[in-house]
Design an enzyme around this catalytic site. Structure first.
Site, PDB file in Angstrom:
ATOM      1  N   ASN A 215      -8.203  19.134   7.763  1.00  0.00           N
ATOM      2  CA  ASN A 215      -9.312  18.811   8.653  1.00  0.00           C
ATOM      3  C   ASN A 215      -9.603  19.982   9.587  1.00  0.00           C
ATOM      4  OD1 ASN A 215      -6.732  17.878   9.800  1.00  0.00           O
ATOM      5  ND2 ASN A 215      -7.910  17.016  11.478  1.00  0.00           N
TER       6      ASN A 215
ATOM      7  N   GLU B  69     -10.063  15.575   3.262  1.00  0.00           N
ATOM      8  CA  GLU B  69     -10.453  15.126   1.929  1.00  0.00           C
ATOM      9  C   GLU B  69     -11.784  15.727   1.511  1.00  0.00           C
ATOM     10  OE1 GLU B  69      -8.399  11.560   3.986  1.00  0.00           O
ATOM     11  OE2 GLU B  69      -9.570  13.306   4.558  1.00  0.00           O
TER      12      GLU B  69
ATOM     13  N   CYS C 244     -11.013   8.079   5.620  1.00  0.00           N
ATOM     14  CA  CYS C 244     -12.023   7.408   6.445  1.00  0.00           C
ATOM     15  C   CYS C 244     -13.197   6.989   5.558  1.00  0.00           C
ATOM     16  CB  CYS C 244     -12.491   8.333   7.575  1.00  0.00           C
ATOM     17  SG  CYS C 244     -13.579   9.679   7.034  1.00  0.00           S
TER      18      CYS C 244
END
Length: 160
Positions: free
Chosen positions: A62, A75, A112
C-alpha cells in the site's frame, strides 16, 4: 417477493504452516513487500503477492498520500502492475498480509471493497477464478477459491 440466499465457502487454516508450501512461499513474498509499504498516516502496512500463470510473481504494497483518496492499496498496486506488465497472463493466486505499527494484527485481513472490485474485474476478464489467501501478521489464514466468494454480487460489464 422471492428470497435470494447467497452463501460463500471459505477455508480457515490455523496458521501459515498449514497452507500448501507454494502458498507459504507466496505469503512470504507478501510479508517481505509489506515492509516496503508507505503508510505514515494509517500506520497499517499491507503486502500482496500474485502468482501468475507464467510462473511470475508480482508484488505490491500500500502507498498512502496526505490526500487520502490518492493512495493505493497493496492488492490494486500488484494487480494493476500485473495487468500492465503481463496483460494476457492469468492470475492464479494472491496472498495478502497486513500489519499495524500500533498493535499486533492476529485476525485475517481481507481485501477492502475497492480491491475486491478490482480483483473481480480481472477474474471476469480471464474467465477463471483467482484463489485468495489472506492473514494478519500472524495467526489464521483464510482461503477463498474465488473473488466471488468475497464479493458475490459483482459489478461487471454485464451491468453496463
Amino acid at each position: 417477493m422471492k428470497p435470494l440466499t447467497i452463501t460463500s465457502r471459505l477455508e480457515v487454516y490455523d496458521s501459515i504452516d498449514e497452507v500448501p508450501e507454494d502458498i507459504q512461499e507466496l505469503m512470504q513474498k507478501a510479508v517481505e513487500v509489506r515492509d516496503t509499504a508507505y503508510a505514515p498516516y494509517s500506520r497499517f502496512k499491507v503486502g500482496a503477492a500474485i502468482y501468475l500463470e507464467n510462473e511470475e510473481i508480482v508484488v505490491g504494497s500500500n502507498q498512502e498520500n496526505a490526500s487520502y483518496p490518492s493512495g493505493l492499496c497493496a492488492e490494486r498496486t500488484a494487480v494493476y502492475y500485473a495487468g500492465a506488465k503481463f496483460p494476457e497472463t492469468k492470475i492464479l493466486k494472491i496472498a495478502i498480509t497486513a500489519k499495524s505499527l500500533r498493535h499486533k494484527v492476529v485476525s485475517p485481513v481481507p481485501p477492502c471493497g475497492a480491491c475486491r472490485q478490482a480483483l473481480a474485474e480481472y477474474e471476469v476478464k480471464q474467465e477463471e477464478p483467482i484463489e485468495l489467501y489472506f492473514m494478519g501478521e500472524t495467526g489464521k489464514v483464510v482461503k477463498a477459491d474465488s473473488v466471488k466468494d468475497l464479493l458475490p454480487l459483482i459489478f461487471d460489464s454485464s451491468c453496463l
